[in-house]
Design a protein around this motif. Structure first.
Motif, mmCIF file in Angstrom:
data_model
loop_
_atom_site.group_PDB
_atom_site.id
_atom_site.type_symbol
_atom_site.label_atom_id
_atom_site.label_comp_id
_atom_site.label_asym_id
_atom_site.label_seq_id
_atom_site.Cartn_x
_atom_site.Cartn_y
_atom_site.Cartn_z
ATOM 1 N N ILE A 1 0.861 -1.180 0.000
ATOM 2 C CA ILE A 1 0.000 0.000 0.000
ATOM 3 C C ILE A 1 0.899 1.232 0.000
ATOM 4 N N GLU B 1 0.965 5.335 0.161
ATOM 5 C CA GLU B 1 0.309 6.618 0.387
ATOM 6 C C GLU B 1 1.011 7.665 -0.475
ATOM 7 N N TRP B 2 0.256 8.584 -1.028
ATOM 8 C CA TRP B 2 0.772 9.626 -1.918
ATOM 9 C C TRP B 2 1.389 9.028 -3.181
ATOM 10 N N ASN C 1 -8.665 5.747 -4.342
ATOM 11 C CA ASN C 1 -8.619 7.163 -3.982
ATOM 12 C C ASN C 1 -9.650 7.411 -2.894
ATOM 13 N N ARG D 1 -16.213 9.465 4.200
ATOM 14 C CA ARG D 1 -15.165 9.273 3.208
ATOM 15 C C ARG D 1 -15.770 8.613 1.970
ATOM 16 N N TYR E 1 -14.753 6.375 -1.342
ATOM 17 C CA TYR E 1 -13.714 5.499 -1.890
ATOM 18 C C TYR E 1 -13.978 5.262 -3.363
#
Length: 57
Positions: free
Chosen positions: A17, A19-20, A36, A46, A48
């Motif tokens: 995984i 991030e960024w 995202n 949130r 997804y």
């Protein structure tokens, strides 16, 4: 990323995984599943958005 040995993470066994990931798009595998996450309208909400491998679902 090259100094970190990203190939072992991206092409090894298991799940990786990132991030960024938008900062390293040129080295993300073509068959990657991309998730995202954005804020919704309500507090704590949130959204997804899943793309790749026909959303894997």
């Amino acid at each position: 990323m090259f100094e970190l040995g990203y190939e072992e993470y991206f092409f090894g066994k298991g799940v990786c995984i990132v991030e960024w990931a938008d900062l390293i798009t040129e080295i993300i595998p073509e068959d990657a599943l991309v998730i995202n996450i954005t804020y919704g309208q309500n507090e704590g909400e949130r959204i997804y958005d899943i793309k790749g491998l026909e959303a894997g679902l």
